[in-house]
Design a protein around this motif. Structure first.
Motif, PDB file in Angstrom:
ATOM      1  N   SER A 156       0.843  -1.191   0.000  1.00 27.14           N
ATOM      2  CA  SER A 156       0.000   0.000   0.000  1.00 27.14           C
ATOM      3  C   SER A 156       0.876   1.238   0.000  1.00 27.14           C
ATOM      4  O   SER A 156       2.088   1.170   0.219  1.00 27.14           O
ATOM      5  N   GLY A 196      -5.020   2.575  -2.697  1.00 26.32           N
ATOM      6  CA  GLY A 196      -5.502   1.220  -2.888  1.00 26.32           C
ATOM      7  C   GLY A 196      -4.501   0.194  -2.398  1.00 26.32           C
ATOM      8  O   GLY A 196      -3.618   0.492  -1.592  1.00 26.32           O
ATOM      9  N   ILE A 198      -2.230  -3.716  -3.335  1.00 27.61           N
ATOM     10  CA  ILE A 198      -1.812  -4.828  -4.181  1.00 27.61           C
ATOM     11  C   ILE A 198      -1.648  -6.018  -3.253  1.00 27.61           C
ATOM     12  O   ILE A 198      -0.859  -5.977  -2.306  1.00 27.61           O
ATOM     13  N   THR A 205      -1.644 -12.401  -8.017  1.00 25.42           N
ATOM     14  CA  THR A 205      -1.570 -10.986  -7.673  1.00 25.42           C
ATOM     15  C   THR A 205      -2.920 -10.342  -7.943  1.00 25.42           C
ATOM     16  O   THR A 205      -3.468 -10.463  -9.045  1.00 25.42           O
ATOM     17  N   ILE A 206      -3.459  -9.678  -6.929  1.00 28.98           N
ATOM     18  CA  ILE A 206      -4.728  -8.960  -7.066  1.00 28.98           C
ATOM     19  C   ILE A 206      -4.419  -7.480  -6.905  1.00 28.98           C
ATOM     20  O   ILE A 206      -4.051  -7.022  -5.812  1.00 28.98           O
ATOM     21  N   ASP A 207      -4.538  -6.737  -7.994  1.00 29.34           N
ATOM     22  CA  ASP A 207      -4.110  -5.342  -8.021  1.00 29.34           C
ATOM     23  C   ASP A 207      -5.308  -4.406  -7.908  1.00 29.34           C
ATOM     24  O   ASP A 207      -6.076  -4.228  -8.854  1.00 29.34           O
ATOM     25  N   PHE A 208      -5.479  -3.811  -6.727  1.00 24.43           N
ATOM     26  CA  PHE A 208      -6.536  -2.836  -6.494  1.00 24.43           C
ATOM     27  C   PHE A 208      -5.975  -1.424  -6.386  1.00 24.43           C
ATOM     28  O   PHE A 208      -6.612  -0.528  -5.847  1.00 24.43           O
ATOM     29  N   SER A 209      -4.749  -1.215  -6.879  1.00 23.18           N
ATOM     30  CA  SER A 209      -4.083   0.070  -6.695  1.00 23.18           C
ATOM     31  C   SER A 209      -4.613   1.127  -7.662  1.00 23.18           C
ATOM     32  O   SER A 209      -5.084   0.826  -8.766  1.00 23.18           O
ATOM     33  N   SER A 212      -2.607   1.148 -10.877  1.00 26.72           N
ATOM     34  CA  SER A 212      -3.033   0.156 -11.858  1.00 26.72           C
ATOM     35  C   SER A 212      -4.243   0.651 -12.644  1.00 26.72           C
ATOM     36  O   SER A 212      -4.332   0.471 -13.863  1.00 26.72           O
ATOM     37  N   LYS A 213      -5.182   1.287 -11.946  1.00 31.80           N
ATOM     38  CA  LYS A 213      -6.366   1.818 -12.618  1.00 31.80           C
ATOM     39  C   LYS A 213      -5.985   2.902 -13.622  1.00 31.80           C
ATOM     40  O   LYS A 213      -6.527   2.968 -14.732  1.00 31.80           O
TER      41      LYS A 213
END
Length: 225
Positions: A156, A196, A198, A205-209, A212-213
């Motif tokens: 984060s 967000g 990561i 890998t789950i990228d919620f950053s 990334s968006k």
């Protein structure tokens, strides 16, 4: 703070750690299959971490060594000035000796086998003290594999609330990603993610950053032009 003490001149003659220049090669020669690192690591910090694992396994001191490194890792992360000192190219032999002595004070008596002391001496002799944090992290990876744990890495932009981390750990533990294994939560701070999270678990890998968006949005805009 450790960084304030580490740069002070040595007022008395300090005993230079006795360590062979070939310490890494001797560390890395396993005498039995159970001393072999459980997973392969890469990079210079991975080489030192693997060598330390073999040495600690031979001395039947894996858990004490892990505790010592966990403590040292915390010291390096908390003391914002320390990484710059460890990476300084102008450190003298006396400087290095004093740094090692100060770092050893934080092992809490866990390093009875002397493996961590030898690691610090080897890093100092080879001008590699700057990779200590990486060695600690890579050794943690080896210990997780040894214990049958799976690392859950949460990255984060700022420190996360412990309650949020607990919720993430609980959610992943209940998912198929955990493969039924015990999770070891590792947190990382990276301002590049902007906001967000990561989440990395195993090879997923789950990228919620936010970064990334933004990257995905830029790609859409570029492809449409």
């Amino acid at each position: 703070m450790l960084s304030n003490r580490a740069v002070r001149p040595v007022s008395a003659t300090l005993r230079r750690p006795v360590v062979s220049s070939n310490i890494i090669r001797s560390y890395a020669t396993p005498s039995a299959a159970d001393t072999k690192p459980p997973v392969p690591l890469y990079g210079l910090d991975g080489t030192y971490a693997s060598a330390l694992y073999t040495a600690a396994a031979k001395a039947s001191a894996l858990e004490p060594t892990a505790r010592s490194l966990d403590t040292l890792h915390g010291v390096v992360k908390r003391d914002t000035k320390l990484p710059a000192i460890l990476n300084a190219p102008t450190l003298t032999t006396s400087d290095k000796s004093q740094i090692i002595a100060e770092l050893e004070k934080h092992t809490g008596g866990s390093d009875k086998s002397g493996t961590v002391k030898n690691l610090l001496a080897a890093l100092a002799e080879n001008n590699r003290l700057g990779i200590l944090e990486g060695v600690c992290e890579k050794f943690g990876t080896l210990m997780s594999a040894y214990r049958g744990e799976m690392e859950l890495t949460v990255t984060s932009a700022a420190r996360l609330d412990p309650k949020l981390l607990q919720r993430i750990e609980t959610a992943v533990a209940k998912s198929e990603y955990s493969q039924g294994k015990k999770l070891k939560v590792v947190t990382k701070i990276n301002s590049d993610v902007l906001g967000g999270l990561i989440v990395e678990v195993g090879d997923r890998t789950i990228d919620f950053s936010v970064a990334s968006k933004i990257s995905r949005m830029n790609k859409v805009l570029t492809d449409s032009i």
